[in-house]
Motif scaffolding. Sequence first.
Motif, PDB file in Angstrom:
ATOM      1  N   GLY A  10      -1.617   2.213   1.750  1.00  8.03           N
ATOM      2  CA  GLY A  10      -3.060   2.075   2.100  1.00  8.03           C
ATOM      3  C   GLY A  10      -3.159   1.374   3.585  1.00  8.03           C
ATOM      4  O   GLY A  10      -4.133   1.506   4.220  1.00  8.03           O
ATOM      5  N   GLU A  11      -2.344   0.404   3.802  1.00 10.22           N
ATOM      6  CA  GLU A  11      -2.440  -0.233   4.973  1.00 10.22           C
ATOM      7  C   GLU A  11      -1.895   0.660   6.152  1.00 10.22           C
ATOM      8  O   GLU A  11      -0.976   1.449   6.152  1.00 10.22           O
ATOM      9  N   HIS A  15       1.124   4.426   7.391  1.00 12.35           N
ATOM     10  CA  HIS A  15       0.775   5.981   7.699  1.00 12.35           C
ATOM     11  C   HIS A  15       0.794   6.259   8.965  1.00 12.35           C
ATOM     12  O   HIS A  15      -0.010   7.394   9.095  1.00 12.35           O
ATOM     13  N   ARG A 164      -1.088   9.304  -7.471  1.00 11.03           N
ATOM     14  CA  ARG A 164      -2.568   9.057  -6.834  1.00 11.03           C
ATOM     15  C   ARG A 164      -3.211   8.589  -8.019  1.00 11.03           C
ATOM     16  O   ARG A 164      -4.069   7.647  -7.598  1.00 11.03           O
ATOM     17  N   ALA A 167      -2.150   4.732  -7.927  1.00  7.80           N
ATOM     18  CA  ALA A 167      -2.903   4.269  -6.723  1.00  7.80           C
ATOM     19  C   ALA A 167      -4.423   3.808  -6.856  1.00  7.80           C
ATOM     20  O   ALA A 167      -4.758   2.537  -6.544  1.00  7.80           O
ATOM     21  N   LYS A 168      -5.089   4.834  -7.355  1.00  6.57           N
ATOM     22  CA  LYS A 168      -6.371   4.562  -7.865  1.00  6.57           C
ATOM     23  C   LYS A 168      -6.527   3.387  -8.791  1.00  6.57           C
ATOM     24  O   LYS A 168      -7.433   2.380  -8.565  1.00  6.57           O
ATOM     25  N   TRP A 172      -4.904   0.553  -4.911  1.00  8.80           N
ATOM     26  CA  TRP A 172      -4.556   0.523  -3.484  1.00  8.80           C
ATOM     27  C   TRP A 172      -5.010   1.731  -2.668  1.00  8.80           C
ATOM     28  O   TRP A 172      -5.898   2.515  -3.137  1.00  8.80           O
ATOM     29  N   GLY A 173      -4.536   1.831  -1.562  1.00  7.39           N
ATOM     30  CA  GLY A 173      -5.019   3.161  -0.531  1.00  7.39           C
ATOM     31  C   GLY A 173      -6.047   2.343   0.281  1.00  7.39           C
ATOM     32  O   GLY A 173      -6.778   3.085   1.194  1.00  7.39           O
ATOM     33  N   VAL A 174      -6.196   1.088   0.315  1.00  2.00           N
ATOM     34  CA  VAL A 174      -6.972   0.260   1.257  1.00  2.00           C
ATOM     35  C   VAL A 174      -6.418  -0.497   2.184  1.00  2.00           C
ATOM     36  O   VAL A 174      -5.274  -1.100   1.460  1.00  2.00           O
TER      37      VAL A 174
END
Length: 190
Positions: A10-11, A15, A164, A167-168, A172-174
């Motif tokens: 998420g960082e 990506h 996924r 992660a949710k 995560w993902g932020v």
Amino acid sequence: MTIHPIVILGEPVLHRRAAEVTAFDDDLRTLVADMEETNRAANGAGLAAPQIGVGLRVFVYAMENDDDVPDHGVLVNPTLTLGKVSGKMPDPDDEAEGCLSVPSEHFPLKRAEWVRVSGFDQYGAPVQFEATGWFARCMQHEYDHLDGKLYVDRLVERYARKARRVAKDRGWGVPGLSWLPGTDPDPFGF
């Protein structure tokens, strides 16, 4: 040497494609030394600069191998030539991969069993070798980080759904999430 926090899925730096290294100077050598220290503290097989928030095409590795390659090394501005990937479905027992930026998780992923690696060390000297088996997997995994890909981005849909969901569930993902090797509990239980 400094141990750096390892950023989590998420960082933004994880990506996007990392920039080529243009100066083989003391700053680069300090970065490499810090990465080696961070990787050691994290019990990692490898660590790419984006994983500590630095968008440069550099990774270090620490992995025994049968390829007559030193067990520890650095690659700057690497290129990889991949062998064939056999089969379509990964074996969950023999091909489960993990990542310091996806802490405590493992998902199966097909990778090429052979790669040719070339690049430079931290002094600008050419480095070239062939890698097989898990060492080849490590090279592909770290190289992917330099192109803004995490191994979970390559999973077949069955395992991608699970990744996924994890992660949710973990939030995560932020941006802004990390863990500090040697201080925070080891997410892989080493």
